[in-house]
Design a protein around this motif. Structure first.
Motif, mmCIF file in Angstrom:
data_model
loop_
_atom_site.group_PDB
_atom_site.id
_atom_site.type_symbol
_atom_site.label_atom_id
_atom_site.label_comp_id
_atom_site.label_asym_id
_atom_site.label_seq_id
_atom_site.Cartn_x
_atom_site.Cartn_y
_atom_site.Cartn_z
ATOM 1 N N TYR A 14 1.752 10.515 4.713
ATOM 2 C CA TYR A 14 1.308 9.317 5.408
ATOM 3 C C TYR A 14 -0.183 9.112 5.182
ATOM 4 N N SER A 15 -0.602 7.888 5.377
ATOM 5 C CA SER A 15 -2.017 7.531 5.323
ATOM 6 C C SER A 15 -2.223 6.444 6.358
ATOM 7 N N GLN A 16 -3.408 5.898 6.447
ATOM 8 C CA GLN A 16 -3.655 4.822 7.405
ATOM 9 C C GLN A 16 -2.880 3.568 7.040
ATOM 10 N N ASP A 17 -2.328 3.520 5.828
ATOM 11 C CA ASP A 17 -1.557 2.357 5.388
ATOM 12 C C ASP A 17 -0.071 2.472 5.686
ATOM 13 N N GLY A 18 0.404 3.680 6.020
ATOM 14 C CA GLY A 18 1.813 3.833 6.313
ATOM 15 C C GLY A 18 2.409 5.086 5.718
ATOM 16 N N GLY A 54 0.784 -1.212 0.000
ATOM 17 C CA GLY A 54 0.000 0.000 0.000
ATOM 18 C C GLY A 54 0.823 1.272 0.000
ATOM 19 N N THR A 55 2.125 1.165 0.198
ATOM 20 C CA THR A 55 2.952 2.358 0.221
ATOM 21 C C THR A 55 4.296 2.028 -0.366
ATOM 22 N N LEU A 56 5.094 3.068 -0.589
ATOM 23 C CA LEU A 56 6.437 2.835 -1.096
ATOM 24 C C LEU A 56 7.265 4.059 -0.819
ATOM 25 N N GLN A 67 -0.973 4.055 -6.954
ATOM 26 C CA GLN A 67 -1.894 5.121 -6.596
ATOM 27 C C GLN A 67 -3.316 4.648 -6.307
ATOM 28 N N PRO A 68 -3.945 3.795 -7.153
ATOM 29 C CA PRO A 68 -5.336 3.414 -6.901
ATOM 30 C C PRO A 68 -5.541 2.622 -5.612
ATOM 31 N N GLU A 69 -4.484 1.992 -5.099
ATOM 32 C CA GLU A 69 -4.609 1.134 -3.941
ATOM 33 C C GLU A 69 -4.398 1.887 -2.629
ATOM 34 N N ARG A 70 -3.957 3.140 -2.699
ATOM 35 C CA ARG A 70 -3.644 3.870 -1.478
ATOM 36 C C ARG A 70 -4.805 4.730 -1.030
ATOM 37 N N THR A 71 -4.918 4.903 0.242
ATOM 38 C CA THR A 71 -5.869 5.879 0.764
ATOM 39 C C THR A 71 -5.231 7.263 0.617
ATOM 40 N N ALA A 72 -6.007 8.311 0.897
ATOM 41 C CA ALA A 72 -5.519 9.673 0.723
ATOM 42 C C ALA A 72 -4.284 9.922 1.577
#
Length: 223
Positions: free
Chosen positions: A62-66, A8-10, A32-37
Motif C-alpha cells: 500500500y501507499s498513500q495512493d491505495g 496510481g495503483t493496480l 511505477q514512476p507515478e506511484r509513491t513508495a
C-alpha cells in the motif's frame, strides 16, 4: 486477465497465459514512476483465514495512493475467479475514494474516512457525544470491509429494534464514514444470519469480501 490499471495503483498478477503475464509486467512497469513508495501490508492486516482471499496474504502493498497486489499465478489460482473479480472492483473503488479525498490511507495500511468527510463545524461536545454513542466500527481493509458490533448492537440488529431510527441511526452507531450507510442497509437484510458470527465476548465480527451486500459476508463462528 486480472490486471486492471487504476489511479496510481493496480492489481497486478497473471492468470492463465504468458500474454497475460507480459501485459501485467508492462502495466506494472508503466505505472511505477507515478506511484509513491509501496509498503508491505503488515501481518495484522492479513485477510482472515475464513476469507477466500487469504491466499493473497503477503502479496499486498500500500501507499498513500491505495492498494496494489502483486501475486504469482500460483497464489491467484487458489482464489475463486469470482472473488478475484470482486476484489478487483473493490480495490478500484477504494483507490478512487482515496483519490477523491473521501478516504485516506493510514500508516497501518487501513483506508480510513477522511476528516473532511466528517460533519462540518462539529463542536468538541458534539464529537464526544457521537463517539460515546458508538457500539461498533467499520474498517476498510485491502480485502474488504470489516464490521464489528458489540453485544448491545448485535441484539438490536438481530431484533430489528433499531429500525425506528433508520439506517442513518445504525450508521451513526457504527461510527459513521463513507460506507456506513451501505453497511447499515446490508445488516438490515442480513440480520437473521449474523448470530452465527457472534464471538464469546459478545462482539460480532463480519467481513465482506469486495462490494458490500446483503449476503456474501464471512466470519469466524468460533471466535
Amino acid at each position: 486477465m486480472l490486471a486492471v490499471a487504476m489511479s496510481g495503483t493496480l492489481i497486478g498478477g497473471s492468470v492463465g497465459t504468458a500474454f497475460a503475464a507480459s501485459k501485467v509486467a508492462q502495466v506494472t512497469t508503466e505505472a511505477q514512476p507515478e506511484r509513491t513508495a509501496l509498503t508491505p501490508v503488515p501481518s495484522a492486516e492479513y485477510a482472515p483465514s475464513s476469507s477466500p482471499l487469504h491466499a493473497l496474504n503477503g502479496y499486498v502493498s500500500y501507499s498513500q495512493d491505495g492498494y496494489r497486489i502483486d501475486a504469482p499465478a500460483s497464489a491467484l489460482a487458489d482464489v475463486p475467479q469470482a472473488d478475484l473479480e470482486k476484489l478487483n472492483a473493490y480495490i478500484g473503488a477504494v483507490n478512487s475514494d482515496i483519490k477523491s479525498g473521501k478516504l485516506v490511507m493510514s500508516a497501518e495500511g487501513v483506508a480510513e474516512t477522511a476528516s473532511s468527510e466528517a460533519p462540518a463545524r462539529q463542536t468538541l461536545a458534539v464529537a464526544q457525544k457521537a463517539v460515546s454513542k458508538r457500539h461498533g466500527y467499520i474498517k476498510t481493509h485491502w480485502y474488504g470491509v470489516e464490521v464489528g458490533l458489540d453485544s448491545w448492537l448485535t441484539n438490536k440488529v438481530e431484533g430489528g429494534t433499531w429500525l425506528a431510527s433508520g439506517a442513518g441511526g445504525l450508521a451513526t452507531l457504527l461510527g459513521g464514514g463513507t460506507t456506513a450507510g451501505i453497511v447499515a442497509a446490508a445488516l438490515a437484510t442480513a440480520a437473521g444470519a449474523i448470530q452465527v458470527c457472534q464471538h464469546k465476548d459478545g462482539w460480532t465480527i463480519l467481513y465482506w469480501v469486495g462490494p458490500i451486500g446483503a449476503g456474501g459476508f464471512v466470519c469466524n463462528p468460533f471466535g
